[in-house]
Design a protein around this motif. Structure first.
Motif, short mmCIF file in Angstrom:
data_model
loop_
_atom_site.label_atom_id
_atom_site.label_comp_id
_atom_site.label_asym_id
_atom_site.label_seq_id
_atom_site.Cartn_x
_atom_site.Cartn_y
_atom_site.Cartn_z
N PRO A 183 25.99 -2.22 12.27
CA PRO A 183 26.88 -2.92 13.21
C PRO A 183 27.38 -4.22 12.59
N HIS A 184 28.54 -4.66 13.05
CA HIS A 184 29.09 -5.93 12.56
C HIS A 184 29.63 -6.72 13.75
N CYS A 216 32.90 -11.13 9.61
CA CYS A 216 31.65 -10.68 10.21
C CYS A 216 30.72 -11.86 10.36
N MET A 225 27.49 -11.54 10.83
CA MET A 225 26.27 -11.34 10.08
C MET A 225 26.55 -12.12 8.78
N HIS A 229 26.79 -10.78 5.34
CA HIS A 229 27.90 -9.85 5.15
C HIS A 229 29.19 -10.63 4.85
N MET A 262 32.90 -9.55 3.67
CA MET A 262 33.47 -9.31 4.99
C MET A 262 34.18 -10.52 5.57
CU LIG Z 1 28.61 -7.38 9.15
#
Ligand SMILES: [Cu+2]
Length: 474
Positions: free
Chosen positions: A407-408, A457, A459, A462, A467
């Motif tokens: 998931p992002h 993203c 996260m 990431h 990202m």
């Molecule tokens: Cu992510």
């Protein structure tokens, strides 16, 4: 004499600062414009500190915090007011502050490398901006954020409505996790570890609320609280549930819902997301009400405990009224919208075999060796050209395809968006959307804030490894 650049690049000497600071006592006598300039001298110092984060018996943990705290000081301001803080960098690295979710003046958005230069160690930067919308926000480092946020550089930013909702009191709950060495209680410094980058992100082993593993607040039966929940973790998705509390969701990512929604199922809070709840204490006297999170093995564990003693004077109340709406909440015209598409690829167990880096197509193994595990539309880095070159006021539909097995949490700076559901209905406004593995979602927004806005993203490992993209609004 040491001098500092202000945000327009003017050099300001320390003597100037002291002279300006000396007039602070006469603040109330100054006209509003001058007062704002003087208030801009209130420092927000990013620095080393240590405190008892782990349970007693463990060593104190060394952190990086705003004004030495983690979370940093709560910044609270009235809707339409100004936030004026001088970031003072006492860290060994460059830094910057992003004011997450504020529909802000682009120059104040705090993205090192996009909206401002990184603030070097020993330097300062003046943030001074108006907050147009009420709600629950947070501020955090936006320079090497996967390290700096994990070390503690974040805090709550609360913008109060002119009409205060009818609650007995409120609690700001900052949910976080820390990756601590279990022997030393120090923060694990393997920030660039390929495992965190290429999998679900840096997940901590020590979960806290307001930096307490055993957060607890005494309450009275039938008391009504507003809970402002903020997920400040690098990558953890919290699955939350109420026990001994009857609650309603009244805002998501600061934006009020048109009507309160009863909390019946679990609440999912992705990295950087916020939710405002109004809860009534329904547990009996001598019992404890809980905000629970789903822990290991799916067992519910306490995220915040509310031991009940005594009763509030009133019996249970009628369901709460909605929060007053913020300005500029109209839905975009979907039929007239420009269409954009973002395909997310890469990561461990993904199907990406190559992507573009530095203008060349590079194989996954070599990308990994360069610390790049992900790509947006086949680009494993920020591009010179924006994902969308948008005209001010233009409606936009952006399809997000998650072609990865993780998931992002996709965050758009500067503007809130609505998810467009399969049936064409628009979801409530928010600024960060969880997109599950293999899922395709569509968001829509009005490009009503000029500037260069990051879309990435949350996260944070990431974001650091591919990202990140951006849109331009002119
Ligand atoms: Cu992510």
């Amino acid at each position: 004499m040491k001098s500092y650049p202000d945000h327009k690049g003017n050099r300001i000497s320390r003597r100037d600062l002291l002279q300006r600071g000396a007039s602070a006592g006469a603040l109330s006598l100054l006209p509003a414009g001058l007062r704002a300039a003087t208030e801009a001298r209130v420092p927000l110092t990013a620095r080393n500190a240590s405190f008892q984060l782990a349970p007693s018996g463990y060593a104190a943990t060394g952190i990086w915090g705003y004004d030495g705290g983690a979370p940093g000081p709560e910044i609270r301001v009235a809707q339409g007011g100004r936030v004026s803080r001088r970031l003072v960098n006492e860290l060994p690295q460059g830094t910057s502050v992003h004011w997450h979710g504020i529909r802000i003046d682009n120059a104040m958005d705090g993205v090192a490398g996009l909206t401002q230069q990184s603030v070097a160690p020993g330097d300062t930067f003046d943030y001074d901006f108006v907050v147009p919308d009420a709600g629950t926000y947070w501020y955090h480092s936006h320079d090497r954020s996967w390290e700096q946020v994990a070390r503690g550089l974040h805090g709550a930013l609360i913008v109060e409505e002119a009409e205060v909702p009818d609650v007995d009191r409120e609690e700001v709950l900052i949910l976080d996790d820390w990756l601590l060495n279990p022997e030393t209680a120090q923060i694990d410094d393997s920030f660039d570890h390929p495992m965190a980058m290429s999998h679900a992100g840096r997940i901590g082993n020590y979960v806290t609320t307001n930096a307490r593993f055993d957060f607890s607040r005494p309450v009275r039966r039938h008391e009504r609280l507003r809970l402002r929940l903020i997920n400040a973790s690098n990558a953890r998705i919290f699955t939350l549930q109420l026990n001994g509390l009857t609650g309603w969701t009244v805002a998501l990512d600061a934006m009020p819902l048109p009507a309160p929604v009863p909390v019946e199922q679990g609440l999912i809070l992705g990295p950087a997301q916020r939710v405002d709840l109004i809860v009534d204490i329904t547990a009996g006297e001598g019992e404890t009400a809980y905000l629970l999170r789903r822990g290991g093995d799916n067992r519910p564990v306490s995220q915040a405990a509310f031991p009940v003693s005594g009763s509030a004077s009133r019996a249970r109340r009628a369901p709460p009224a909605p929060l007053p709406p913020n300005p500029r909440m109209s839905a975009p015209d979907l039929a007239a919208a420009r269409r954009l598409r973002l395909v997310m690829a890469g990561g461990a167990m993904g199907r990406m075999d190559s992507a573009l880096l530095g203008g060349e197509r590079i194989g996954f193994r070599q990308l990994a060796a360069s610390g790049r595990f992900w790509a947006f539309n086949e680009m494993a880095e920020m591009t010179q050209e924006p994902l969308g070159d948008l005209s001010l006021g233009e409606p936009v539909r952006l399809q997000i395809v998650n072609d990865t097995v993780f998931p992002h949490a996709m965050h758009l700076h500067g503007m809130h968006f609505r998810q467009v559901r399969a049936d064409g209905a628009a979801s409530p406004m928010r600024d960060t959307l969880l997109v599950a593995a293999g899922e395709t979602r569509e968001i829509a927004f009005i490009a009503d804030n000029p500037g260069d806005w990051l879309f990435h993203c949350h996260m944070l490992s990431h974001a650091a490894s591919g990202m990140m993209t951006w849109v331009r609004v002119t």
